[in-house]
Design a protein around this motif. Structure first.
Motif, short mmCIF file in Angstrom:
data_model
loop_
_atom_site.label_atom_id
_atom_site.label_comp_id
_atom_site.label_asym_id
_atom_site.label_seq_id
_atom_site.Cartn_x
_atom_site.Cartn_y
_atom_site.Cartn_z
N TYR A 37 0.81 -1.21 0.00
CA TYR A 37 0.00 0.00 0.00
C TYR A 37 0.84 1.27 0.00
CZ TYR A 37 -3.86 3.18 0.88
OH TYR A 37 -4.78 4.18 0.77
N ASP A 38 1.96 1.28 0.71
CA ASP A 38 2.78 2.50 0.71
C ASP A 38 3.27 2.82 -0.70
OD1 ASP A 38 4.42 0.10 1.25
OD2 ASP A 38 6.10 1.50 1.20
N LYS A 39 3.57 1.77 -1.47
CA LYS A 39 4.01 1.99 -2.86
C LYS A 39 2.84 2.45 -3.73
CE LYS A 39 7.48 -1.64 -2.29
NZ LYS A 39 7.10 -1.92 -0.88
N GLN A 63 -5.76 8.13 8.21
CA GLN A 63 -5.32 6.79 8.57
C GLN A 63 -6.54 5.97 8.97
OE1 GLN A 63 -3.14 6.09 12.29
NE2 GLN A 63 -1.53 5.07 11.10
N LEU A 64 -6.57 4.73 8.54
CA LEU A 64 -7.73 3.89 8.84
C LEU A 64 -8.04 3.87 10.33
CD1 LEU A 64 -7.60 0.64 6.68
CD2 LEU A 64 -8.88 2.73 6.29
N THR A 65 -9.32 3.88 10.63
CA THR A 65 -9.77 3.87 12.01
C THR A 65 -9.81 2.44 12.55
OG1 THR A 65 -11.54 4.66 13.46
CG2 THR A 65 -12.20 3.75 11.32
N SER A 66 -10.54 2.22 13.62
CA SER A 66 -10.70 0.89 14.21
C SER A 66 -11.96 0.22 13.67
CB SER A 66 -10.80 0.99 15.73
OG SER A 66 -9.60 1.49 16.27
N GLU A 83 0.07 1.15 9.27
CA GLU A 83 1.52 1.35 9.28
C GLU A 83 2.02 1.75 7.89
OE1 GLU A 83 5.37 1.29 11.22
OE2 GLU A 83 3.29 1.57 11.83
N SER A 84 1.48 1.17 6.85
CA SER A 84 1.85 1.58 5.50
C SER A 84 1.49 3.04 5.24
CB SER A 84 1.15 0.69 4.46
OG SER A 84 1.77 -0.56 4.35
N GLN A 85 0.33 3.46 5.75
CA GLN A 85 -0.05 4.86 5.60
C GLN A 85 0.92 5.77 6.34
OE1 GLN A 85 -4.13 4.16 7.01
NE2 GLN A 85 -4.88 4.88 5.03
N ALA A 86 1.35 5.36 7.54
CA ALA A 86 2.32 6.16 8.29
C ALA A 86 3.63 6.28 7.54
CB ALA A 86 2.54 5.55 9.67
N GLY A 229 -1.22 7.26 16.69
CA GLY A 229 -1.60 6.27 15.70
C GLY A 229 -0.89 4.95 15.95
N THR A 230 -1.31 3.94 15.22
CA THR A 230 -0.68 2.62 15.26
C THR A 230 0.82 2.72 14.96
OG1 THR A 230 -2.72 1.48 14.63
CG2 THR A 230 -0.64 0.37 14.12
#
Length: 238
Positions: A37-39, A63-66, A83-86, A229-230
């Motif tokens: 996803y980061d890519k 960032q995705l929620t819970s 984590e990919s979003q971070a 965040g996560t």
């Protein structure tokens, strides 16, 4: 689900128009391949900026929620995606990320609390695009050190100090592990601008992670009430 439906028939129709930046909320359908996803998101940002011929166009995202994805509250597909979003937020210039862990619904993929999501996106834009003197981020993990049998976690963006949300009396959401072995739910306490985490069965802790579940009630915030965040401490950081 139509090939090119979003890109050709929607996005390209607005390319000639001027924009100040982008606000983006997506990722749920990509949780099955979070390692890419980061890519993918970095490529999308580059593509959109190239369409407007501006490599510096702000791109702010949620960032995705819970959420109890696939009926698995303790699953790892959503924290991996977070984590990919971070990673994108750290590595791609002119991006911003709104953390919304505390806005989720356990059994509804569409959280009802839209106002908080909008407010946090607005904060990222006000700080990073419009130059307002404010803080738009909750605590962000920076580094750790080991002190006895405890891990001490250090954070950036601790404005007003680390805290618990109003009405909470116990810090939750942390797990720790030795160099080899499983992660176990940790005891945690705020000490100044750090968090100490420990478990009686782990005498030589080596790593920690936070909010590492599809659905989590992890509750670390800063003095402004903005959530952390996560994260996981053993991810290589550039």
């Amino acid at each position: 689900m139509r090939p090119s439906g979003l890109y050709e028939t929607m996005l390209l129709k607005v390319v000639p128009y001027g924009v100040k930046g982008f606000l983006f909320y997506q990722g749920e359908s990509d949780a099955g391949h979070a390692e890419l996803y980061d890519k993918l998101l970095s490529g999308l940002i580059h593509n959109w900026r190239s369409l407007w011929h501006n490599d510096n166009l702000p791109f702010h995202f949620v960032q995705l929620t819970s959420y109890c994805a696939d009926g698995k509250a303790d699953g790892e597909s959503w924290p991996l995606l977070r984590e990919s979003q971070a990673i994108v937020n750290e590595r791609v210039p002119h991006t911003g990320m709104a953390v919304t862990l505390d806005c989720g619904e356990r059994d509804d993929i569409h959280p009802r609390d839209k106002r908080t999501v909008g407010q946090r996106l607005a904060l990222t834009a006000l700080e990073h695009v419009y130059g307002r003197e404010l803080t738009s981020s909750g605590p962000v993990y920076r580094e750790l050190h080991i002190e006895g049998g405890r891990i001490v976690l250090h954070f950036d963006h601790t404005d007003g100090g680390l805290a618990l949300p109003v009405g909470n009396d116990r810090l939750i959401g942390f797990q720790i592990a030795a160099e080899v072995g499983d992660f176990l739910t940790a005891e945690a306490s705020i000490v100044g601008n750090t968090v100490q985490v420990w478990h009686p069965e782990i005498t030589k802790p080596a790593k920690a992670r936070y909010a590492w579940a599809n659905y989590t009630e992890a509750n670390l915030v800063n003095g402004l009430g903005l959530p952390a965040g996560t994260f996981l401490t053993d991810r290589a950081r550039e």
